[in-house]
Design a protein around this motif. Sequence first.
Motif, PDB file in Angstrom:
ATOM      1  N   LEU A 495      23.714  29.169  31.029  1.00  0.00           N
ATOM      2  CA  LEU A 495      22.793  28.062  30.708  1.00  0.00           C
ATOM      3  C   LEU A 495      21.462  28.170  31.480  1.00  0.00           C
ATOM      4  CD1 LEU A 495      25.686  26.893  30.557  1.00  0.00           C
ATOM      5  CD2 LEU A 495      24.434  24.645  30.703  1.00  0.00           C
ATOM      6  N   GLU A 496      21.479  29.055  32.656  1.00  0.00           N
ATOM      7  CA  GLU A 496      20.436  28.966  33.501  1.00  0.00           C
ATOM      8  C   GLU A 496      19.913  30.469  33.966  1.00  0.00           C
ATOM      9  OE1 GLU A 496      22.238  27.119  37.407  1.00  0.00           O
ATOM     10  OE2 GLU A 496      21.154  25.737  36.083  1.00  0.00           O
ATOM     11  N   SER A 497      20.893  31.187  34.186  1.00  0.00           N
ATOM     12  CA  SER A 497      20.653  32.598  34.821  1.00  0.00           C
ATOM     13  C   SER A 497      20.158  33.587  33.880  1.00  0.00           C
ATOM     14  CB  SER A 497      22.085  33.185  35.304  1.00  0.00           C
ATOM     15  OG  SER A 497      22.561  32.112  36.353  1.00  0.00           O
ATOM     16  N   GLY A 498      19.392  34.567  34.267  1.00  0.00           N
ATOM     17  CA  GLY A 498      18.923  35.318  33.473  1.00  0.00           C
ATOM     18  C   GLY A 498      19.803  36.512  33.127  1.00  0.00           C
ATOM     19  N   SER A 499      19.096  37.650  32.388  1.00  0.00           N
ATOM     20  CA  SER A 499      19.732  38.864  32.351  1.00  0.00           C
ATOM     21  C   SER A 499      19.935  39.487  33.663  1.00  0.00           C
ATOM     22  CB  SER A 499      18.806  39.780  31.173  1.00  0.00           C
ATOM     23  OG  SER A 499      18.832  39.051  30.020  1.00  0.00           O
ATOM     24  N   PHE A 500      20.837  40.657  33.851  1.00  0.00           N
ATOM     25  CA  PHE A 500      21.034  41.108  35.025  1.00  0.00           C
ATOM     26  C   PHE A 500      21.399  42.544  34.896  1.00  0.00           C
ATOM     27  CE2 PHE A 500      25.229  39.363  34.187  1.00  0.00           C
ATOM     28  CZ  PHE A 500      25.978  40.360  34.463  1.00  0.00           C
ATOM     29  N   ASN A 501      21.413  43.239  33.864  1.00  0.00           N
ATOM     30  CA  ASN A 501      21.664  44.605  33.507  1.00  0.00           C
ATOM     31  C   ASN A 501      21.162  45.204  32.156  1.00  0.00           C
ATOM     32  OD1 ASN A 501      22.715  47.252  34.225  1.00  0.00           O
ATOM     33  ND2 ASN A 501      23.767  46.472  35.820  1.00  0.00           N
ATOM     34  N   GLU A 502      21.620  46.208  31.796  1.00  0.00           N
ATOM     35  CA  GLU A 502      21.598  46.624  30.522  1.00  0.00           C
ATOM     36  C   GLU A 502      22.840  47.066  30.041  1.00  0.00           C
ATOM     37  OE1 GLU A 502      18.461  48.961  27.708  1.00  0.00           O
ATOM     38  OE2 GLU A 502      19.635  50.432  28.803  1.00  0.00           O
ATOM     39  N   PHE A 503      23.738  46.628  28.927  1.00  0.00           N
ATOM     40  CA  PHE A 503      25.204  46.714  28.651  1.00  0.00           C
ATOM     41  C   PHE A 503      25.284  47.513  27.428  1.00  0.00           C
ATOM     42  CE2 PHE A 503      24.714  43.150  31.384  1.00  0.00           C
ATOM     43  CZ  PHE A 503      25.734  43.363  32.515  1.00  0.00           C
ATOM     44  N   GLN A 504      26.306  48.255  27.522  1.00  0.00           N
ATOM     45  CA  GLN A 504      26.771  48.795  26.145  1.00  0.00           C
ATOM     46  C   GLN A 504      27.666  48.154  25.257  1.00  0.00           C
ATOM     47  OE1 GLN A 504      26.783  51.128  29.088  1.00  0.00           O
ATOM     48  NE2 GLN A 504      24.733  51.700  28.299  1.00  0.00           N
ATOM     49  N   LEU A 505      28.414  47.010  25.902  1.00  0.00           N
ATOM     50  CA  LEU A 505      29.231  46.175  25.133  1.00  0.00           C
ATOM     51  C   LEU A 505      29.239  44.749  25.971  1.00  0.00           C
ATOM     52  CD1 LEU A 505      31.508  45.602  23.300  1.00  0.00           C
ATOM     53  CD2 LEU A 505      33.208  46.447  25.065  1.00  0.00           C
ATOM     54  N   ILE A 506      29.179  43.777  25.390  1.00  0.00           N
ATOM     55  CA  ILE A 506      28.992  42.431  25.804  1.00  0.00           C
ATOM     56  C   ILE A 506      29.920  41.541  25.080  1.00  0.00           C
ATOM     57  CG2 ILE A 506      27.813  40.083  26.145  1.00  0.00           C
ATOM     58  CD1 ILE A 506      25.290  42.008  26.260  1.00  0.00           C
ATOM     59  N   ILE A 507      30.989  40.999  25.613  1.00  0.00           N
ATOM     60  CA  ILE A 507      32.070  40.028  24.916  1.00  0.00           C
ATOM     61  C   ILE A 507      31.840  38.630  25.368  1.00  0.00           C
ATOM     62  CG2 ILE A 507      34.491  39.522  24.809  1.00  0.00           C
ATOM     63  CD1 ILE A 507      34.976  42.411  24.914  1.00  0.00           C
ATOM     64  N   CYS A 508      31.579  37.772  24.627  1.00  0.00           N
ATOM     65  CA  CYS A 508      31.645  36.260  24.936  1.00  0.00           C
ATOM     66  C   CYS A 508      32.034  35.535  23.739  1.00  0.00           C
ATOM     67  CB  CYS A 508      30.103  36.005  25.178  1.00  0.00           C
ATOM     68  SG  CYS A 508      29.854  34.337  25.685  1.00  0.00           S
ATOM     69  N   ARG A 509      33.413  35.288  23.969  1.00  0.00           N
ATOM     70  CA  ARG A 509      34.187  34.573  23.013  1.00  0.00           C
ATOM     71  C   ARG A 509      34.817  33.532  23.323  1.00  0.00           C
ATOM     72  NH1 ARG A 509      38.772  38.711  20.717  1.00  0.00           N
ATOM     73  NH2 ARG A 509      39.542  38.315  22.790  1.00  0.00           N
ATOM     74  N   ASN A 510      34.608  32.130  22.533  1.00  0.00           N
ATOM     75  CA  ASN A 510      35.287  31.132  22.575  1.00  0.00           C
ATOM     76  C   ASN A 510      34.419  30.399  23.726  1.00  0.00           C
ATOM     77  OD1 ASN A 510      37.193  31.543  20.547  1.00  0.00           O
ATOM     78  ND2 ASN A 510      38.192  32.780  22.048  1.00  0.00           N
ATOM     79  N   VAL A 511      33.415  30.750  23.953  1.00  0.00           N
ATOM     80  CA  VAL A 511      32.523  30.192  25.145  1.00  0.00           C
ATOM     81  C   VAL A 511      31.219  29.117  24.664  1.00  0.00           C
ATOM     82  CG1 VAL A 511      30.966  30.358  26.925  1.00  0.00           C
ATOM     83  CG2 VAL A 511      32.872  31.889  26.640  1.00  0.00           C
ATOM     84  N   MET A 512      30.610  29.819  23.570  1.00  0.00           N
ATOM     85  CA  MET A 512      29.261  29.073  23.025  1.00  0.00           C
ATOM     86  C   MET A 512      29.811  28.029  21.808  1.00  0.00           C
ATOM     87  SD  MET A 512      26.204  31.992  22.899  1.00  0.00           S
ATOM     88  CE  MET A 512      27.005  33.003  21.817  1.00  0.00           C
ATOM     89  N   ILE A 513      31.075  28.012  21.522  1.00  0.00           N
ATOM     90  CA  ILE A 513      31.636  27.028  20.813  1.00  0.00           C
ATOM     91  C   ILE A 513      31.322  25.626  21.380  1.00  0.00           C
ATOM     92  CG2 ILE A 513      34.059  26.937  21.471  1.00  0.00           C
ATOM     93  CD1 ILE A 513      34.699  26.544  18.573  1.00  0.00           C
ATOM     94  N   TYR A 514      31.174  25.651  22.556  1.00  0.00           N
ATOM     95  CA  TYR A 514      31.034  24.404  23.512  1.00  0.00           C
ATOM     96  C   TYR A 514      29.610  24.104  23.714  1.00  0.00           C
ATOM     97  CZ  TYR A 514      35.957  25.036  23.892  1.00  0.00           C
ATOM     98  OH  TYR A 514      37.380  25.138  23.762  1.00  0.00           O
ATOM     99  N   PHE A 515      28.807  24.761  23.375  1.00  0.00           N
ATOM    100  CA  PHE A 515      27.040  24.616  23.362  1.00  0.00           C
ATOM    101  C   PHE A 515      26.461  24.000  22.346  1.00  0.00           C
ATOM    102  CE2 PHE A 515      26.958  28.677  26.528  1.00  0.00           C
ATOM    103  CZ  PHE A 515      27.800  28.248  27.224  1.00  0.00           C
ATOM    104  N   ASP A 516      25.451  23.329  22.406  1.00  0.00           N
ATOM    105  CA  ASP A 516      24.617  22.859  21.547  1.00  0.00           C
ATOM    106  C   ASP A 516      24.038  23.887  20.862  1.00  0.00           C
ATOM    107  OD1 ASP A 516      22.360  23.111  22.911  1.00  0.00           O
ATOM    108  OD2 ASP A 516      22.175  21.146  23.469  1.00  0.00           O
ATOM    109  N   ALA A 517      23.186  23.658  19.704  1.00  0.00           N
ATOM    110  CA  ALA A 517      22.574  24.721  18.957  1.00  0.00           C
ATOM    111  C   ALA A 517      21.490  25.294  19.721  1.00  0.00           C
ATOM    112  CB  ALA A 517      21.979  24.282  17.552  1.00  0.00           C
ATOM    113  N   ASN A 518      20.669  24.479  20.403  1.00  0.00           N
ATOM    114  CA  ASN A 518      19.494  25.361  21.251  1.00  0.00           C
ATOM    115  C   ASN A 518      19.905  26.266  22.363  1.00  0.00           C
ATOM    116  OD1 ASN A 518      17.587  23.831  19.849  1.00  0.00           O
ATOM    117  ND2 ASN A 518      17.857  22.045  21.013  1.00  0.00           N
ATOM    118  N   LEU A 519      20.973  25.844  22.948  1.00  0.00           N
ATOM    119  CA  LEU A 519      21.668  26.694  24.004  1.00  0.00           C
ATOM    120  C   LEU A 519      22.298  27.777  23.556  1.00  0.00           C
ATOM    121  CD1 LEU A 519      22.058  27.254  27.067  1.00  0.00           C
ATOM    122  CD2 LEU A 519      23.961  25.850  26.913  1.00  0.00           C
TER     123      LEU A 519
END
Length: 573
Positions: A495-519
């Motif tokens: 929600l508030e922390s920025g980027s901290f590296n450059e990645f070859q693979l990012i996995i983020c599953r079943n997390v943003m389903i709980y966020f509103d559209a703007n977030l």
Amino acid sequence: MSISVQERAGGLHVAVLGRRLAPEDADRLLALLAEPSPVELNFYDLEALPGDIVEALADRLDKLAAGLSIKAYHAPLAHQLMRLDMPVLRVDPAPPVAEVLPQACRAVALAGSAQSLDKICYTVSRLPVVQVAVFVLQHVQENQLNQLDKLLRTRTDYRVVMPQHLMAVEPGTLYVAPPGHHMKVAHGLVYLTRDAKRQWSRPSIDALFESLAAEYGAQVMAMLFCGLGSDGVEGCAALKKAGALVLVEDGDECGIARAMPDAVRYAGHSHLVLKRSGLASVAACVLQGDPHTFSGEGAHDNALLDLFLEALFDQYSYDLRSYQRDSLMRRVKQTLLRLGWRSLAQFVAAVLSDPRQFELMCIELPVGVSSFFRHPEQWQELRETVLPSLNSFPLIKLWCAGCSTGEEAYSLAWLMDEFQLLDRCHLFATDINPHALDQARTGLFPRTIWAQSQEQYRQGGGAQALEDRLAPGSRFLRASERLRQAILFYRHSLLESGSFNEFQLIICRNVMIYFDANLQREVLHRFARSLHEDGFLVLGPQDGLAAMALEAGFVACRPGGHIYRRVERIAHV
């Protein structure tokens, strides 16, 4: 950290004090668990146990179950052990405020002096309009024109008046104390007097609060904001003695004008000391309807939830303000009921005033559904499409965002090890919940997910034995040391922390389903900035973010899939 041991007739009584175990304390605990005498362990403040201690506890229980009893006075530790099928007595802290909230409120008072104007305006604007009388008093010079009534009329739907002497008190009306007069209430009337100043003040907070205590007794809720001097101390004492609810602003918000709220606090005449957003949240909950119910529906409950989330962020920097509202409303209602609170007001007051209650909420609120190799069709696609591409990098940086208790991060480490890529990997796993991260670091998991994890592993293309990297014990599963050493767990907020590296693979599953559209949109753009131009982003099949991912610069690797590459990369292929 302190460990004290007493020899008693029934064995050893061990008290463990402190929030974290130092290495020497861990060694001493291991030695105590090897003692033949029965051991009673009492963990008072400890937040989490390292994996080797948990395994030693399990080993002792398996060999001599009657020779060990465990009490945990801190909710995160109790949750960690119960999750791993360990017999533990959870001793929850006594609710600090459940019985002091008024069952019925007829009057509300807000008072302050220097640097309190913005706090009063903020709180008044957030009070629900109900059938109570509201009294507002701010210290002003007697020869100074008081415009507070005009200011408040633009911020509330209460009828705002600067009263005349002997005006009748009516519900739904807000009365502003005029300069140069004490404002008191008696027999249903407002009295304005020119009595001597009290604490060098006229109007006097003490005079108003004492009259409200006599008139309404326990049916008053009073809030004291910033100010210099000690006006309000005697008035708060009278209110508290009468059974009224006394809320005081945290002096840390007042700068040099903290003397007045601090004086009340140090004298012991307040029930809760909170930041202004916390005061507004508790006050709104108390005023809104039946104190025994919270439907979780309708505009009123949504407004109360908004206030609570704002206060939660101010108090603990725990940000749920951009979470999808309907889902969060259901979870708050379920958490409230599971923790045994009869009303939203009790729940809010407890969480905002007591860090232990906040930790209980953090444990109960999240949706804790996890297992190894969830959504096996994506693990199959990772094997076939992503891993061969990652093999071309001399150093592979991976990010498992929103890792919860770690099952997904360990699954990813497992897969990299199968492809003999683990030694070239830096695998970061992050979550906002520090207690979930403590559990993830141990590499210990509930045995109940064993069968499901086996099946998902096979469906995802796995052909090796799960026991090679995930050993089942009598009570829980244990990830191999190689996998545990491969993962770096950090607290990080999407929600508030920025980027901290450059990645070859990012996995983020079943997390943003709980966020509103703007977030959701903001996080996807953050992922785009964090991803190597030849990297991959994996989202959950249920997240419903295909269109928004395209808007952020991602295209699915295959039609209908949820593994993405950057649009620029697709254009070059």
